[in-house]
Design an enzyme around this catalytic site. Sequence first.
Site, PDB file in Angstrom:
ATOM      1  N   LYS A  71      12.931 -28.552  33.442  1.00 24.04           N
ATOM      2  CA  LYS A  71      11.727 -27.720  33.451  1.00 24.04           C
ATOM      3  C   LYS A  71      10.471 -28.445  32.967  1.00 24.04           C
ATOM      4  O   LYS A  71       9.357 -28.096  33.377  1.00 24.04           O
ATOM      5  CB  LYS A  71      11.947 -26.451  32.624  1.00 24.04           C
ATOM      6  CG  LYS A  71      12.927 -25.469  33.246  1.00 24.04           C
ATOM      7  CD  LYS A  71      12.990 -24.177  32.457  1.00 24.04           C
ATOM      8  CE  LYS A  71      13.923 -23.170  33.112  1.00 24.04           C
ATOM      9  NZ  LYS A  71      13.940 -21.874  32.415  1.00 24.04           N
ATOM     10  N   ASP A 107       9.096 -17.590  34.195  1.00 18.19           N
ATOM     11  CA  ASP A 107       9.834 -17.148  33.010  1.00 18.19           C
ATOM     12  C   ASP A 107       8.925 -16.356  32.079  1.00 18.19           C
ATOM     13  O   ASP A 107       9.368 -15.432  31.392  1.00 18.19           O
ATOM     14  CB  ASP A 107      10.405 -18.346  32.247  1.00 18.19           C
ATOM     15  CG  ASP A 107      11.624 -18.953  32.920  1.00 18.19           C
ATOM     16  OD1 ASP A 107      12.334 -18.217  33.627  1.00 18.19           O
ATOM     17  OD2 ASP A 107      11.866 -20.161  32.729  1.00 18.19           O
TER      18      ASP A 107
END
Length: 285
Positions: A71, A107
């Site tokens: 990420k 997210d």
Amino acid sequence: MEIDSETKLCCLIGHPVKHSISPQLHNSAFKHLGLNMVYLAFDVKSEHLSRVVKGLRPLNIVGFNVTIPHKVSIIKFLDILDSTARETKAVNTVVLKNNRLTGYNTDVEGIKRSLLDSKGILDGRALIIGAGGAARAAVVALKNLGIDEIVIANRRIWKAAALVRIFKKNDLEVKSVGLPEVRRYSRTSSIIINATPVGMWPHQDETPLSSKDIPRNSTVLDLVYNPLKTKLLEEAEKAGAETINGLKPLIEQASKAFELWTGLHPPKDVLWRVAEEALTKWGMK
């Protein structure tokens, strides 16, 4: 749904990915909306990340999701970052358009929406356990909800300290602590978020906190979704806390990614049903 020469591709890259239910979620939504698209999961080790991203671009895929451990490292291979990705310095969703790769962090929306939809009180101090990409998203989501005091606890305290350096410029009171201190801060926190794999199948008997470490009427969000009721959430229930399992933020972030790729809203009722069926099949529910 039949795959043909015009089928468009979306995918997940990470290591490992065999536990992911993202293929079931997105493929069910594609089918429900009659889209000629398919979603696959690719296990990509860190040493192969550069070559994989370079290879995805000429394939003209629609986009892809990014999970552990890429990420943060994915950023250097992208052309553009949206505001959430710039703020978190982490990316979990990428869109390819006009041969340019744009990174997003859905997210943030997943965590924010999960907390907003809960019955918990969203003020006071927040404790985040973990210092990876999910923890970065949690910090931004909490900031967007008006929480201005955040403690980040991590086994490797230097990693938590690195997050403090990233976010201390955002008018936040952010502090890093080691895991030995986590109980000291959890007992006076209104919001507790587990952003680590602790408690994930097949280690479902593990928990970062016990019931005596969790305040009554606090809100506890565990980003682990397999099993749905982790040991941490069981302990939180014993303590009288509001609990949120990891399936809610997973579906919310997946929905946002789906919108970025297709411009359409996915059927959330279908996503919930498919997710619960997948977890039941694996014996994780």
